[in-house]
Scaffold this motif. Structure first.
Motif, PDB file in Angstrom:
ATOM      1  N   ARG A  95       0.854  -1.182   0.000  1.00 15.55           N
ATOM      2  CA  ARG A  95       0.000   0.000   0.000  1.00 15.55           C
ATOM      3  C   ARG A  95       0.890   1.231   0.000  1.00 15.55           C
ATOM      4  NH1 ARG A  95      -3.998   2.004   4.359  1.00 15.55           N
ATOM      5  NH2 ARG A  95      -4.451   3.977   3.366  1.00 15.55           N
ATOM      6  N   ASN A 148       2.495   4.640   0.476  1.00 10.63           N
ATOM      7  CA  ASN A 148       2.212   5.661   1.485  1.00 10.63           C
ATOM      8  C   ASN A 148       2.012   7.000   0.791  1.00 10.63           C
ATOM      9  OD1 ASN A 148       2.079   7.490   3.526  1.00 10.63           O
ATOM     10  ND2 ASN A 148       3.506   6.359   4.816  1.00 10.63           N
ATOM     11  N   LEU A 149       0.759   7.205   0.424  1.00 12.54           N
ATOM     12  CA  LEU A 149       0.463   8.357  -0.418  1.00 12.54           C
ATOM     13  C   LEU A 149       0.512   9.662   0.356  1.00 12.54           C
ATOM     14  CD1 LEU A 149      -2.307   6.544  -2.389  1.00 12.54           C
ATOM     15  CD2 LEU A 149      -0.138   7.292  -3.320  1.00 12.54           C
ATOM     16  N   ALA A 150       0.345   9.586   1.666  1.00 15.73           N
ATOM     17  CA  ALA A 150       0.438  10.818   2.452  1.00 15.73           C
ATOM     18  C   ALA A 150       1.870  11.345   2.399  1.00 15.73           C
ATOM     19  CB  ALA A 150       0.026  10.578   3.893  1.00 15.73           C
ATOM     20  N   ARG A 175       3.795  10.963  -0.033  1.00 17.96           N
ATOM     21  CA  ARG A 175       3.942  11.534  -1.350  1.00 17.96           C
ATOM     22  C   ARG A 175       3.352  12.945  -1.388  1.00 17.96           C
ATOM     23  NH1 ARG A 175       1.400   8.001  -5.867  1.00 17.96           N
ATOM     24  NH2 ARG A 175      -0.090   9.682  -6.047  1.00 17.96           N
ATOM     25  N   ALA A 176       2.137  13.100  -0.789  1.00 18.23           N
ATOM     26  CA  ALA A 176       1.505  14.420  -0.764  1.00 18.23           C
ATOM     27  C   ALA A 176       2.431  15.412  -0.071  1.00 18.23           C
ATOM     28  CB  ALA A 176       0.173  14.355  -0.044  1.00 18.23           C
ATOM     29  N   MET A 220      -6.164  20.377  -3.524  1.00 11.52           N
ATOM     30  CA  MET A 220      -7.418  19.971  -2.902  1.00 11.52           C
ATOM     31  C   MET A 220      -7.968  21.113  -2.059  1.00 11.52           C
ATOM     32  SD  MET A 220      -9.303  17.097  -2.347  1.00 11.52           S
ATOM     33  CE  MET A 220      -8.314  15.636  -2.545  1.00 11.52           C
ATOM     34  N   GLN A 230      -9.545  19.320  -6.567  1.00 10.02           N
ATOM     35  CA  GLN A 230     -10.491  18.394  -5.980  1.00 10.02           C
ATOM     36  C   GLN A 230     -11.234  19.106  -4.857  1.00 10.02           C
ATOM     37  OE1 GLN A 230     -11.737  15.714  -6.609  1.00 10.02           O
ATOM     38  NE2 GLN A 230     -10.356  13.992  -6.797  1.00 10.02           N
ATOM     39  N   LEU A 257     -13.031  18.262  -1.093  1.00  9.11           N
ATOM     40  CA  LEU A 257     -13.371  17.336  -0.016  1.00  9.11           C
ATOM     41  C   LEU A 257     -14.512  17.961   0.778  1.00  9.11           C
ATOM     42  CD1 LEU A 257      -9.943  16.276   1.507  1.00  9.11           C
ATOM     43  CD2 LEU A 257     -11.462  14.921   0.067  1.00  9.11           C
ATOM     44  N   ARG A 308      -7.893   7.668  -6.293  1.00 12.67           N
ATOM     45  CA  ARG A 308      -6.492   7.807  -5.896  1.00 12.67           C
ATOM     46  C   ARG A 308      -6.298   8.985  -4.950  1.00 12.67           C
ATOM     47  NH1 ARG A 308      -3.181   4.758  -9.720  1.00 12.67           N
ATOM     48  NH2 ARG A 308      -4.328   5.078 -11.627  1.00 12.67           N
ATOM     49  N   LEU A 319      -8.511  10.421  -2.990  1.00  6.64           N
ATOM     50  CA  LEU A 319      -9.089  10.146  -1.672  1.00  6.64           C
ATOM     51  C   LEU A 319      -8.114   9.319  -0.843  1.00  6.64           C
ATOM     52  CD1 LEU A 319     -12.844   9.095  -1.609  1.00  6.64           C
ATOM     53  CD2 LEU A 319     -11.674  10.758  -0.177  1.00  6.64           C
ATOM     54  N   VAL A 320      -7.539   8.295  -1.473  1.00  4.39           N
ATOM     55  CA  VAL A 320      -6.635   7.406  -0.747  1.00  4.39           C
ATOM     56  C   VAL A 320      -5.386   8.165  -0.308  1.00  4.39           C
ATOM     57  CG1 VAL A 320      -5.195   5.346  -0.960  1.00  4.39           C
ATOM     58  CG2 VAL A 320      -7.523   5.336  -1.830  1.00  4.39           C
ATOM     59  N   SER A 321      -4.956   9.122  -1.139  1.00  2.00           N
ATOM     60  CA  SER A 321      -3.741   9.878  -0.792  1.00  2.00           C
ATOM     61  C   SER A 321      -3.981  10.778   0.415  1.00  2.00           C
ATOM     62  CB  SER A 321      -3.277  10.705  -1.980  1.00  2.00           C
ATOM     63  OG  SER A 321      -4.060  11.869  -2.112  1.00  2.00           O
TER      64      SER A 321
END
Lengths: 334, 334
Positions: free
Chosen positions: A55, A57-59, A61-62, A70, A100, A102, B118, B120-122
């Motif tokens: 999985r 770690n997209l955080a 990456r952000a 966003m 995006q 939220l 993607r 959202l998951v990030s």
């Protein structure tokens, strides 16, 4: 199983080893670039991801990318058709700017609005839209967060913070003036008890300007039920007003239903004008004449106020428009 | 201004120095703990935060804390009253478990659903709820992400992924059987052309079981407009069905409005049963009898499927209930 027994997380290096590629290639596949990857190689990487249960770690990456594209929206109750349509318009306006959106509801009992604002900000949103009436403390918190913020659909100027709204008093005057043009003189107002709501004032001003005595003033909740309850009382009583300005389309719809159910004819016995301009009141019968808040323009301006603040005044107030249907007594052909 | 001329970001140390406190105290203030801070000191820290324009890097904090307490919801169009109510129920069910809910719309034109998933998951959501019909490719992407996921309100079993839904065919049979009990024999169906939608099948099965010939089958969009357009055609034509099962409450509402506008009486000329059980159809006149999807139970189960997957079967199908009002021809007193 104890914490120590937990298997270590699968890493990108594990995926690369399993797929027989470099970690860079794994990144290209998972990030859709920047370099292209041959379809079969891509398939092999995705298979490794699946098999190993990797999985990304997209955080992280952000974080490495800095600000993510966003925006965050806090809304009081997404079920209210006006706010649902406003949310949707904000979503589209965000998409037009490649952002995006939220969305977070603020009407839950278990969590304070402050916590929800904090949480939204912790998601690395680059701007905040508030479509929910804040307390002074909540507004102070927002100012402390140092994040671009715009308030939308509030009761008036949002000093300190950027804001986009409509002139509620002028909108209400417009609705009442239309009822007066129909020749009605006994015009009631059904709205909330909120002190800053300009609609009650606009109703009073329009009647005063026409030298008419204000009709009944009824406070209720901003909901279908709120309008329905008032309609039931009116239908049972013997003092029906000739016309009503309702402070929201939901109130107008609940009122209409209770009156019809109680054998009162609309508009023949009681004429109704709503407020908001939601789509839903075009799908009741008679269709409800309503004061329209220009939600697309409001949404577009709110997003611009976040992203290009120098091009937008701190507070922008839009005019409303009357959408004429049958509930006021007009005959409409379309 | 060039990148190099940009001032360096304000740090927590800057805030501590300005306020004359330790960086730990700054953390306590910004995190509401773990240690208490004297009110005046807190005031001084918040003032420093404001003056310096400090913006805590909350994403870094989320990262250091590991998984954040947040779930993500992808919904097709938040304006549809059924999905608006489902969103709201999911928000409440999340709050009951001390989880936040981030909502993202999937019907925007500029962004693909895959990109939205993607994104959202990030945001470090710990689980994903999909209330939007996915393509096979999108579903494969979701499976690749290795994040707990539950599909809600789909057309049926969601093989591979956990799912929560209702038995659409049984619900439709229930609605049609009620119309048959009223003595109607010419019963039409208005729904979408979606191949997997069990409602059309249920309508056909109920008529077959009663040895009735299927009435008109009309495909339209899942919207007020979709129902309205069909209603206008029916009202203009000379082949009115005696009763209609509509595949959604929005279709039923649009249909009702167009029929009334065209001088057709409901339920005297045409009886209507809707599907979904939204609040809104209790606030039109006549109120619409509808097949209710138990959205609170569905939402509660979906959240549990994410958080305690071992306690919930992979696919949970709920029964529907009939909410009887006036549009079918019943007399209701309440």
């Amino acid at each position: 199983m104890s914490d120590d027994a937990r298997p270590r997380p699968v890493t990108r290096a594990d995926v690369a080893r399993y797929a027989g590629v470099s970690t860079a290639v794994v990144s290209y596949v998972l990030n859709d670039g920047p370099k292209a990857v041959a379809p079969l190689t891509k398939e092999r990487v995705l298979d490794a991801v699946r098999v190993l249960g990797y999985r990304p770690n997209l955080a992280a990456r952000a974080l490495s990318k800095g600000q993510a594209d966003m925006l965050g929206l806090l809304v009081n109750d997404n079920r209210n058709p006006f706010f649902a349509e406003l949310c949707h318009a904000l979503d589209q306006a965000s998409a037009d700017r490649s952002k995006q959106l939220l969305i977070v509801n603020s009407d839950r009992m278990q969590v304070t609005t402050s916590e929800q604002i904090r949480d939204l900000v912790s998601r690395q949103v680059s701007g905040l839209i508030i479509a929910s009436v804040l307390t002074a403390g909540e507004q102070a918190l927002v100012e402390t967060l140092n994040i671009p913020t715009v308030m939308i659909g509030q009761f008036g100027d949002t000093d300190g913070l950027a804001g986009v709204g409509v002139d509620f008093a002028a909108g209400a005057r417009m609705g009442v003036e239309h009822l007066i043009e129909h020749g009605y003189t006994d015009i009631a107002f059904i709205g909330s008890a909120a002190r800053h709501d300009g609609r009650e004032r606009g109703w009073r001003e329009a009647l005063g300007a026409a030298q008419l005595t204000p009709g009944a003033l009824v406070h209720t909740t901003f909901s279908y039920e709120g309008g329905y309850d008032v309609g039931q009382q009116l239908a049972r009583g013997d003092a029906l007003p000739r016309a009503v300005l309702a402070a929201s389309d939901q109130i107008a719809t609940g009122l209409l239903t209770a009156l019809r159910q109680g054998g009162v004819r609309v508009p023949e016995d009681v004429a109704i004008v709503g407020f908001d301009g939601t789509t839903a009141v075009d799908y009741v019968w008679p269709r409800i004449t309503t004061v329209v808040q220009p939600r697309e323009q409001m949404a577009e301006t709110a997003i611009r106020a976040l992203l290009e603040p120098d091009t937008v005044p701190r507070y922008v107030e839009f005019a409303t428009q009357l959408r004429v249907r049958e509930s006021c007594g007009c005959s409409v052909t379309d």
